[in-house]
Design a protein around this motif. Sequence first.
Motif, PDB file in Angstrom:
ATOM      1  N   TYR A 295      50.513 -21.604 107.702  1.00 48.89           N
ATOM      2  CA  TYR A 295      50.692 -22.347 106.793  1.00 48.89           C
ATOM      3  C   TYR A 295      49.661 -22.421 106.078  1.00 48.89           C
ATOM      4  O   TYR A 295      49.492 -22.772 104.913  1.00 48.89           O
TER       5      TYR A 295
ATOM      6  N   LYS B 290      59.379 -27.107 106.883  1.00 46.38           N
ATOM      7  CA  LYS B 290      60.461 -27.658 106.811  1.00 46.38           C
ATOM      8  C   LYS B 290      61.466 -26.990 108.059  1.00 46.38           C
ATOM      9  O   LYS B 290      62.225 -26.945 108.622  1.00 46.38           O
TER      10      LYS B 290
ATOM     11  N   ASN C 105      56.240 -31.475 111.497  1.00 46.57           N
ATOM     12  CA  ASN C 105      56.100 -32.640 110.438  1.00 46.57           C
ATOM     13  C   ASN C 105      54.482 -32.405 109.251  1.00 46.57           C
ATOM     14  O   ASN C 105      54.285 -32.335 109.479  1.00 46.57           O
ATOM     15  N   ALA C 106      55.232 -32.799 107.711  1.00 50.54           N
ATOM     16  CA  ALA C 106      54.378 -31.416 107.411  1.00 50.54           C
ATOM     17  C   ALA C 106      53.829 -32.541 106.699  1.00 50.54           C
ATOM     18  O   ALA C 106      51.929 -31.914 106.875  1.00 50.54           O
ATOM     19  N   ASN C 107      53.606 -33.635 106.985  1.00 53.48           N
ATOM     20  CA  ASN C 107      52.188 -35.331 106.482  1.00 53.48           C
ATOM     21  C   ASN C 107      50.764 -34.610 107.992  1.00 53.48           C
ATOM     22  O   ASN C 107      49.932 -34.840 106.952  1.00 53.48           O
TER      23      ASN C 107
ATOM     24  N   LYS D  31      54.572 -24.415  99.232  1.00 58.23           N
ATOM     25  CA  LYS D  31      54.396 -25.369  99.576  1.00 58.23           C
ATOM     26  C   LYS D  31      54.179 -25.779 101.167  1.00 58.23           C
ATOM     27  O   LYS D  31      54.922 -25.068 102.125  1.00 58.23           O
TER      28      LYS D  31
ATOM     29  N   TYR E 157      47.176 -28.496 101.249  1.00 53.70           N
ATOM     30  CA  TYR E 157      48.799 -28.039 100.121  1.00 53.70           C
ATOM     31  C   TYR E 157      49.949 -27.457  99.710  1.00 53.70           C
ATOM     32  O   TYR E 157      51.150 -27.242  99.712  1.00 53.70           O
TER      33      TYR E 157
ATOM     34  N   GLU F 283      55.192 -27.953 102.937  1.00 51.37           N
ATOM     35  CA  GLU F 283      56.942 -28.623 103.261  1.00 51.37           C
ATOM     36  C   GLU F 283      57.730 -27.911 103.214  1.00 51.37           C
ATOM     37  O   GLU F 283      58.472 -28.024 104.391  1.00 51.37           O
ATOM     38  N   GLU F 284      57.606 -26.993 102.656  1.00 53.20           N
ATOM     39  CA  GLU F 284      59.007 -25.743 102.462  1.00 53.20           C
ATOM     40  C   GLU F 284      58.869 -24.897 104.139  1.00 53.20           C
ATOM     41  O   GLU F 284      59.465 -25.167 104.568  1.00 53.20           O
TER      42      GLU F 284
END
Lengths: 346, 131
Positions: free
Chosen positions: A153, A24, A29-31, A18, A40, A20-21
């Motif tokens: 990403y 992190k 900032n993942a969003n 993901k 996503y 987000e991973e």
Amino acid sequence: MNVGIVSYGVYIPRYRIKVEEIAKVWGANANSIIDGLMVYEKSVPDMDEDTITIAVEAARNAINRAGINPEKIGAIYTGSESHPYAVKPSSTIVAEAVGATPDLTLADFEFACKAGTAAIQTCMGMVDSDMIELGMAIGSDVSQGAPGDALEYTAAAGGVAYILGKNNQVANIESTYSFTTDTPDFWRREGMPYPEHGGRFTGEPGYFKHVTSAAQGLMERMGTKPSDYDYAVFHQPNGKFPTRAAKMLGFTNEQIKPGLVVPRLGNTYSGSCMMGLAATLDIAKAEDRIFMTSFGSGAGSDAFSFVVTDKIEEIRNGAPSVEKYLENPIYINYATYARHKGKIKL
Amino acid sequence: MSVPRFWRRLKNLYNLIGTHCKKCGGFFYPPRNMCPKCRRNGVIVPFKFKGAGEVVTFTIVHSAAKDYAKLTPYILAIIKLDEGPRLTSQVICSHEDIHIGMKVKSAFRKLGEESDRGMIYYGTKFIPVES
């Protein structure tokens, strides 16, 4: 031109990471990244998967879907920017693994993300000129993104194979047109593990100029307009670029929706828009008209116009759909992802 | 594995091509040139296995030879093909899911490689049927 898609097959590795991973790990900032890229998660190859294993699985699915005799395939061209060998064709291994050797011609193609569609055009010419009965064009990649780079990403893994021929077409290729210039928006030097890119420069002078020019060029030559098409697929380095290109050209979100697989898959580079086309064929019906435009950095775009035939129903369930490969993923953390991608050197 | 040795076995490794004795109906993988039952009366022909089978037994390798160290821990299993022969292969699935009797199918994977400069060996491994 009486050439079309006779069969197609896809393959997507089961692992996903993901956004987000990844964010992190790098304190991002993942969003913000998800909103900016409209991605996503992305696919990740297993430790024993590479461009060749993915190409073989996609090619086998294409052969099985329509019950093709592999000995009738007269050419195989594998497009990728992550061929495992610098010298030694991926296509020879694919051909041997699908049982197409030895009576055929082969080569590996490279043109960033559009090597697969360049392979389609090459097969079209060879089939139309009766040099071969069937040709296979493959786009397959285990794309690279440097740790912490924006590409990390989205750089994903997957492959698509199309078998082109005159008889038993499931989608006729009405026409194709290409738009190409020398534009240094993205590159990887020999021996380097990760590509470099021009940041925002990859957008306007790279992607949008070439995609819109190729798309408009094809429609002008054919005398068609966006509303003449049921579906459209554009190269998908992220979700934002193809959505914006579609809007610039006058296509609607509904037209690109079935083929917009990048939010759940990431950018499969040479397989990118070919995967979108496969997802669209998975749901298309006879007489549907599909528009597709690829993009390869460096830079160029190949635009195609397809009309689906009633043969599509006969082969639809002969191999797994794109959706089948997207469902039920195995999510991994960054450490496992780094291991799978060989980012950890032992 | 040396390059010539891999090259000689390439078709067997890529496509599970073994042999079949048309006299007694026996199937062999890796391929045999002579039927162990019919001996010189056997009629041996090449045979491409479908790639479907089930796990007879398995182990999880934690300490592997150098060429496979990157893959540990991995599952090594004896697979019984639907046609009869048994072979040893890696099974690609979670360690929680692997079990005796698991239905598996063949998949094209990297078998190994000779460092960053050497050959990459491709061939057949197995994955669960539901994958």
